[in-house]
Design an enzyme around this catalytic site. Sequence first.
Site, short mmCIF file in Angstrom:
data_model
loop_
_atom_site.label_atom_id
_atom_site.label_comp_id
_atom_site.label_asym_id
_atom_site.label_seq_id
_atom_site.Cartn_x
_atom_site.Cartn_y
_atom_site.Cartn_z
N GLU A 1 52.71 49.31 23.02
CA GLU A 1 54.08 48.90 23.30
C GLU A 1 54.31 47.41 23.04
O GLU A 1 55.40 47.01 22.65
CB GLU A 1 54.49 49.30 24.72
CG GLU A 1 54.62 50.81 24.93
CD GLU A 1 55.67 51.47 24.02
OE1 GLU A 1 56.61 50.79 23.57
OE2 GLU A 1 55.53 52.68 23.75
N TYR B 1 62.43 46.64 28.82
CA TYR B 1 62.21 47.69 27.84
C TYR B 1 60.73 48.09 27.78
O TYR B 1 60.37 49.27 27.86
CB TYR B 1 62.77 47.21 26.50
CG TYR B 1 62.12 47.75 25.27
CD1 TYR B 1 62.31 49.08 24.89
CD2 TYR B 1 61.33 46.94 24.47
CE1 TYR B 1 61.71 49.57 23.74
CE2 TYR B 1 60.74 47.42 23.33
CZ TYR B 1 60.92 48.74 22.98
OH TYR B 1 60.32 49.23 21.86
N ASP C 1 66.07 50.68 24.01
CA ASP C 1 65.96 49.71 22.92
C ASP C 1 67.17 49.93 22.00
O ASP C 1 68.09 50.67 22.34
CB ASP C 1 64.62 49.88 22.18
CG ASP C 1 64.52 51.22 21.44
OD1 ASP C 1 65.39 52.09 21.63
OD2 ASP C 1 63.56 51.39 20.66
N1 ADE Z 1 59.04 51.98 19.83
C1 ADE Z 1 58.61 51.45 20.98
N2 ADE Z 1 57.83 52.28 21.65
C2 ADE Z 1 57.75 53.39 20.91
C3 ADE Z 1 57.09 54.62 21.05
N3 ADE Z 1 56.34 54.84 22.12
N4 ADE Z 1 57.25 55.52 20.10
C4 ADE Z 1 58.01 55.26 19.04
N5 ADE Z 1 58.66 54.15 18.83
C5 ADE Z 1 58.53 53.20 19.76
#
Ligand code: ADE
Length: 338
Positions: free
Chosen positions: A36, A114, A132
Amino acid sequence: LDSKAFRTALIGWYKSNRRELPWRETNDPFLIWVSEIMLQQTQVNTVIPYFQRFVQVFPNLAALKRATQQDVLSVWQGLGYYRRAKNLLAAAKSLKTVPNTFSELLALPGIGRYTAAAIASIAFGERCAVVDGNVERVISRLCCIDESGSKLKRKCETVSQFAMSDVNPGDWNQALMELGATICRPLEPRCDKCPVAKFCNANRTASQSKYPMAKPTAKPIKLIHACVCPVHQGKVGLCKVASGQWWDGMWQFPRTEVEASETPLAAAERLGFADLKGLLIVKHSVTRYSITLHSFVAKLKNQRRDLKWFGQDSISELPMPAPQRKVAEALRQTVIST
Ligand code: ADE
């Protein structure tokens, strides 16, 4: 959105259409945390090889805690936003285990709402909504939310938190992100392939392109000014802008603000000149201000002491505010016969 049918359609679609991503093959909070952080401001496809290399070198929190900043940066090399790597290491060094709640995660360096919500929901099943840019787009279209900026974000959080009901929070959040990334795209959304099109208000009203609404730019503050170019025997009168005012220390034609109740000509007459002839109207924007400057030529010499008289050629050497410079240029083009 708060219907069982919606949740079933969305989660069903996610389970059979989700992209195979290395961080989706694990429940390990450490690995989900790393993924993340890497996914902040970076696209999924870019992250994949970096994630794989990182977890080979630092497979767990203990391994990362032993690293130096140099070690971490060299694995991060090429991914960009290196502050993320430094924060990740700093957070790791302060921890015994990866915190398992949204609020504890939020307290770590480099983790905002987030990312905290993503880790808490995916790794620990906490019922918190990830919003997001992708999720904002999906929810603003589903509900036709006529908001932008932080108000939109807050509304989306509320809607998502409520609508996820009892489904797995990690699946719910990732399904919304996945829908935004692959179907509900900014331009030309693939509504014909969307599992929840029949729940979507933007789809029903053909207003997908209206959402999410653009953040309105702050309205400029309008100022109207008038100035007079005194001309006498081929010379032009200028005065210095008083200290403490905008354009402090530069040279200008005598200038005043035009009050709401008066015309630009009347304002110019207040400056103490007679026989005014309109010259040019200049529009100029600086920061939040939009200035309209009305300029006039006066052929009579006045009594003002603050004027200095310059030949046309020496004016180009003087520092002048941009709108005043345009007036001076226009004056030069005008044949002066005094
Ligand atoms: N963007 C941020 N976290 C994500 C996730 N777990 N899967 C796909 N896109 C992401």
